[in-house]
Design an enzyme around this catalytic site. Structure first.
Site, PDB file in Angstrom:
ATOM      1  N   ASP A 294      45.722  23.472  43.721  1.00  0.00           N
ATOM      2  CA  ASP A 294      45.163  24.918  44.048  1.00  0.00           C
ATOM      3  C   ASP A 294      45.516  25.176  45.622  1.00  0.00           C
ATOM      4  OD1 ASP A 294      43.750  27.070  43.702  1.00  0.00           O
ATOM      5  OD2 ASP A 294      41.969  26.230  42.943  1.00  0.00           O
TER       6      ASP A 294
HETATM    7  C1  NOJ Z   1      42.344  29.497  44.511  1.00  0.00           C
HETATM    8  C2  NOJ Z   1      41.668  29.769  43.293  1.00  0.00           C
HETATM    9  O1  NOJ Z   1      40.878  28.685  43.110  1.00  0.00           O
HETATM   10  C3  NOJ Z   1      42.934  29.481  41.953  1.00  0.00           C
HETATM   11  O2  NOJ Z   1      42.281  29.607  40.872  1.00  0.00           O
HETATM   12  C4  NOJ Z   1      43.674  30.841  42.104  1.00  0.00           C
HETATM   13  O3  NOJ Z   1      44.696  30.521  41.021  1.00  0.00           O
HETATM   14  C5  NOJ Z   1      44.553  30.373  43.386  1.00  0.00           C
HETATM   15  N1  NOJ Z   1      43.661  30.589  44.518  1.00  0.00           N
HETATM   16  C6  NOJ Z   1      45.748  31.411  43.854  1.00  0.00           C
HETATM   17  O4  NOJ Z   1      45.207  32.643  43.978  1.00  0.00           O
END
Ligand code: NOJ
Length: 753
Positions: A294
Site C-alpha cells: 500500500d
Molecule cells: C492507500 C489506500 O489504502 C489504498 O487502498 C489505495 O489503493 C492506495 N492508497 C492508492 O491510492
C-alpha cells in the site's frame, strides 16, 4: 500536484521516439512464443537495475497518500522511465496522457518494457455507481459484476490497466471511513461480492477490462476503535474464520494482484508478514499473481517500530514475499545493494519480476502497447446512456427501506405538494465520495432534481434546513415551517457529506449532526408526515431519528443517478428490495455490534429483565442487539415465511440434506425478497458463532404469489477453520435458521454423523 500528470504527458509527447529494429528481433518480442519463454528471454537481458525498476511504482498524479516516494518532478520521473527504473505509475489517466508516457517507456527505454497504469477505480470511473457497501445491500452479485465491468470499460478507455479494487476487508466498525468500500460484516457475503467484482473488473483481461487487486491483505477492516491506519489485533482463529474468507474468494476468482495492508497482524506489519504473504497467500492459496504494497507501507514499517531504516524495510518486505513498492522508494534505493550483498536472494527478485511481466505480456502490452490509448473510444464509452441506466438500476437496488409506518411510501403520484428539506438534497459537492475516481459532481442527479423530474405535476418546494456546516438557524426554521404548512408530505434529507467517506475519514460521532436533529424535531412537531432520507457512506446511529419519522430510506451514496433512483422508489416505480449487510448500532458505545458473534458463557435475551438477567453479558442502558440487524430491509409488500422442513434430521459427512420452506408475497405489489439461510454449529472444538449466513436467494414474486424455496445444505457449509487454517468438519448438532433477516427466522435442527 493535480497538473503534474498533464505536464508529465506533455513532456512525454514531445520526446517520443520509435521502436528500434534491434528490439523487434528479440525473442521476447515474438508474439508466437509462449509468455513463459518470452519472460525468460527478457529476464536474461535485464540488468539488476532494470529488474528492480519493475518493482517500482510511482505516483504521477494527485496524491492519494503522503508524498513519500521519489519526491521528484515530472522531468525526473520521465528520466527514470527512460532508464528502466519504473514498472508502474499510479494516478495518471487519459487515453492521450497515458499513451504519451507509454510511448517513452516503450521507445526510449533500453528494453522497451511497457508500464502498467493504475488507479483506484472503486465504484465507477466517470459514471459513478453506488458505493460498494450500498451495492452489497442488493445481495445481487451479478449486479456488482456488471457495475465493476462497466467501470473497467470506462477506465481502460482512459489508458488504465489496473484498479486497486475490490476492497474486501470485513468491517464491524462504522466509525471507520472505509466501510463504504467493502461488503459489510459477513465473510460469506463478502466473498460472494469479492469474487463477483474480480470477475467484473477482469473479465477476459482484454482492453475493456482491468487487473483487479485484492486489498488490503489482511485484516485492515479491524482497525481498533475504527481509527484509520490503527493497530489490528485479531486471533488466528478469528483471522481464518472471519477475515480471510473474502480475500480467499477473490484469489480463487483469479485476481491478478494483492495489496498489503497498512496494519500489523500478530505484531508484524502486513508488508513484511511472511505468514500472510508467503505461507497463506502463495503456499496455501496458490496465488500466482503479484503483490503490491500500500502507499508507502514499506517505509512506514520504520514508524511501526519494525524496521530500523529504509534498507531494513526493503529487506524485510521482500523476504516476506511482498513485491512491488508503491511510492516508498525503498526498493529502487536499496534492493540492488541487498542483492549484491546476498542479504536477499536474487531468485526472489527474479520471481517478482516474472510475476509482474507476466501480466504485461498477458495484457498484450508488448505486442500492442497503445491499444488502451484511443481517444475516440474513450469519448464514446464514457458516460453513455447505458452507463447512466446501469447506475440508476444499481442505486435502486441498493437503497434500504428501514421504516415505513402505515404505508407512507410509496407516494401517490398525484400528490399535490411536497416539501424537500435539507442541504444534502441539493449539495452537489457532498454528493460523491473521495473514491469517485474521475466522477464529476456536476453529472449527479441530486435528490431534489430527481424528485422534481418524477413528480413533475406536483408543487415541489425546497428549504435548506441546516446549512453546509450542519447549522440550523431561526431564519431557515421560519422558511421551512411556512413551506411545511402547505405540504402534503415532507421529505427530509440528513446524513454525512461524501467528503467524509473513504480513506483517512474516520469519525467518532456517527449520529446525525445536532443541526439536522433540530430540523427533524421541528418538522416532527409540525405534525406533518416526515420521510427521512439518509445520505451516508456508513451506518449511522438512527435511534433518535426513528420516532421522528414516518419512513426512513437509507440511500447510502448512490452515485451519478442517485436522485433518479430515489424518485423511482418514492413513486413506487421500483419496490425496494435491498437489505443491510452491516448491523446498525443503537449507540456508538455498542460498536462493534455484529450478528455473527459468539454466545459467551452468560448470554442474554434482549427484553428479559428478571432476577436471572442481571449477572449476564448485557448493557444496562441499551439492548444487546443492533437497532437494525444484518439482513434487514423492508419492501412495499409484505412476506410470510412458513413450513420450514429438513429432508432429514441426520446428515453424513459426505452427504447433503435439503431445507425447504414456503415464502408468500402477502401484499398488493410485485416485489423481490432476499431469503437468507443461517446455520449454527451448536457445540464444537472451538466455539462457533450464534448464527452464520451460509446461503441466500433473491427471488421475484408477483403480488399474492407463493413459492417453495429450497436450499441444499452441504458439508462445506458446516465446516470451519482451526487457528492454523486447517478445515474442520465435526459431528454433532446443527441449527438451521431461515428468514427475512438475521433476527426474524424460523429454525430446525439436525445432526451431522
Ligand atoms: C492507500 C489506500 O489504502 C489504498 O487502498 C489505495 O489503493 C492506495 N492508497 C492508492 O491510492
Amino acid at each position: 500536484m493535480r497538473g503534474k500528470y498533464l505536464l508529465l504527458s506533455a513532456i512525454a509527447f514531445v520526446s517520443g521516439l520509435r521502436f528500434s529494429s534491434a528490439q523487434i528481433k528479440y525473442p521476447y518480442r515474438n508474439a508466437n512464443l509462449s509468455i513463459e519463454k518470452r519472460i525468460t528471454d527478457l529476464l536474461s537481458r535485464m540488468t539488476l537495475d532494470e529488474k528492480v525498476g519493475q518493482l517500482n511504482q510511482l505516483n504521477s498524479g494527485p496524491l492519494t497518500g503522503p508524498e513519500a516516494g521519489n519526491g521528484k518532478g515530472p522531468k525526473e520521473m520521465l528520466q527514470q522511465i527512460r532508464d528502466g527504473k519504473v514498472g508502474s505509475l499510479l494516478n495518471v489517466v487519459g487515453a492521450v496522457e497515458t499513451g504519451n508516457i507509454q510511448k517513452i517507456a516503450v521507445t526510449e527505454s533500453r528494453l522497451g518494457i511497457p508500464l502498467l497504469f493504475a488507479l483506484d477505480v472503486i465504484h465507477g470511473y466517470k459514471t459513478i455507481f453506488p458505493i460498494p457497501i450500498a451495492e452489497s445491500c442488493s445481495w445481487d452479485p451479478d449486479l456488482a459484476e456488471k457495475c465493476a465491468s462497466a467501470a473497467a470499460k470506462e477506465a481502460s478507455a482512459s489508458g488504465l490497466h489496473w484498479t486497486f479494487a475490490p476492497m474486501m476487508d470485513l468491517t464491524r466498525d462504522p466509525r471507520w471511513g472505509r466501510v463504504m468500500e467493502g461488503a459489510g460484516e459477513d465473510p460469506y457475503l463478502g466473498g460472494v461480492f469479492a469474487a463477483a467484482r474480480v470477475r467484473g473488473f477482469q473479465g477476459n483481461l482484454d482492453n475493456n477490462h482491468l487487473l483487479a487487486c485484492v486489498k488490503h491483505f489482511a485484516g485492515y477492516g479491524a482497525a481498533e476503535s475504527g481509527r484509520e491506519y490503527n493497530t489490528v489485533d485479531i486471533s488466528r482463529y478469528n483471522l481464518w474464520n472471519m477475515y480471510l474468507p473474502p480475500y480467499k474468494a477473490a484469489v480463487d476468482a483469479g485476481a491478478a494482484t494483492v495489496m498489503n495492508s497498512f496494519n500489523i497482524v500478530d505484531g508484524i506489519p502486513a508488508s513484511a508478514n511472511k505468514y500472510l504473504n508467503t505461507e497463506v497467500l502463495r503456499k496455501k492459496w496458490k496465488f500466482r499473481g503479484f503483490m503490491v504494497s500500500d502507499w508507502s507501507s514499506f517505509s512506514e514499517m520504520i514508524n511501526h517500530g519494525f524496521a530500523e531504516n529504509k534498507i531494513d524495510a526493503a529487506e524485510k518486505a521482500i523476504l516476506s514475499g511482498s513485491q512491488m513498492d508503491m511510492e516508498s522508494g525503498v526498493f529502487i534505493q536499496h534492493l540492488k545493494t541487498l542483492i549484491s550483498s546476498k542479504k536477499v536472494p536474487q531468485k526472489l527478485l527474479d520471481n517478482a519480476v516474472r510475476d509482474i511481466l507476466y501480466y504485461k505480456f498477458k495484457l498484450g502490452l508488448f505486442d500492442n502497447p497503445y491499444k488502451y490509448h484511443n481517444e475516440n473510444h474513450e469519448k464514446s464509452v464514457q458516460l453513455s446512456s447505458e452507463m447512466h441506466e446501469l447506475s440508476k438500476q444499481a442505486s435502486c437496488k441498493s437503497m434500504v427501506l428501514l421504516k415505513n409506518e402505515n404505508g407512507t411510501l410509496p407516494l401517490d403520484k398525484n400528490i399535490k405538494n411536497i416539501l424537500v428539506v435539507g442541504n444534502l438534497a441539493t449539495n452537489r459537492s457532498a454528493s460523491l465520495d473521495f473514491w469517485s475516481a474521475k466522477g464529476d459532481t456536476n453529472q449527479v442527479t441530486t435528490y431534489l432534481a430527481g424528485i422534481k423530474s418524477k413528480f413533475a405535476k406536483s408543487e415541489i418546494s425546497f428549504s435548506e434546513g441546516y446549512n453546509e456546516k450542519n447549522r440550523f438557524s431561526t431564519e431557515t426554521e421560519n422558511d421551512m415551517l411556512t413551506k411545511a404548512q402547505k405540504a402534503d408530505v415532507v421529505i427530509a434529507v440528513i446524513g454525512i457529506s461524501g467528503k467524509l467517506a473513504g480513506e483517512a475519514r474516520s469519525l467518532a460521532d456517527i449520529a446525525p449532526a445536532s443541526g439536522q436533529m433540530e430540523m427533524l424535531r421541528k418538522l416532527h412537531s409540525s405534525g406533518k408526515k416526515v420521510i427521512v432520507l439518509v445520505h451516508a457512506a456508513r451506518p449511522m446511529i438512527l435511534t433518535d431519528v426513528l420516532p421522528m419519522s414516518s419512513s426512513i430510506l437509507y440511500c447510502w451514496i448512490g452515485g451519478t443517478e442517485m436522485g433518479a433512483a430515489l424518485a423511482e422508489i418514492l413513486a413506487g416505480d421500483y419496490n425496494p428490495s435491498a437489505k443491510l449487510t452491516m448491523s446498525f448500532p443503537h449507540a456508538v458505545g455498542q460498536i462493534p455490534v455484529y450478528y455473527n458473534s459468539f454466545n459467551t458463557g452468560r448470554p442474554h435475551v434482549d427484553g428479559r429483565d428478571g432476577p436471572d438477567d442481571f449477572w449476564v453479558s448485557r448493557y444496562r442502558d441499551i439492548p444487546n442487539a443492533a437497532l437494525f440487524p444484518f439482513g434487514f430491509g423492508l419492501s412495499y409488500t409484505s412476506w410470510e415465511y412458513s413450513n420450514l422442513e429438513l429432508s432429514s434430521h441426520n446428515m453424513d459427512k459426505n452427504g447433503s440434506i435439503t431445507c425447504t420452506l414456503y415464502v408468500k408475497n402477502k401484499g398488493p405489489l410485485d416485489g423481490e425478497e432476499i431469503v437468507q439461510l443461517y446455520i449454527r454449529d451448536v457445540s464444537a472444538s472451538y466455539v462457533r458463532p450464534i448464527k452464520e449466513l451460509k446461503s441466500f436467494k433473491k427471488l421475484y414474486f408477483k403480488a399474492g404469489e407463493s413459492k417453495k424455496v429450497e436450499f441444499t445444505i452441504t458439508p462445506s457449509m458446516l465446516s470451519f477453520y482451526d487457528p492454523e487454517g486447517n478445515t474442520l468438519l465435526e459431528s454433532g448438532s446443527f441449527t438451521v435458521f431461515v428468514g427475512k433477516n438475521s433476527k426474524e427466522v424460523q429454525e430446525a435442527s439436525f445432526v451431522l454423523k
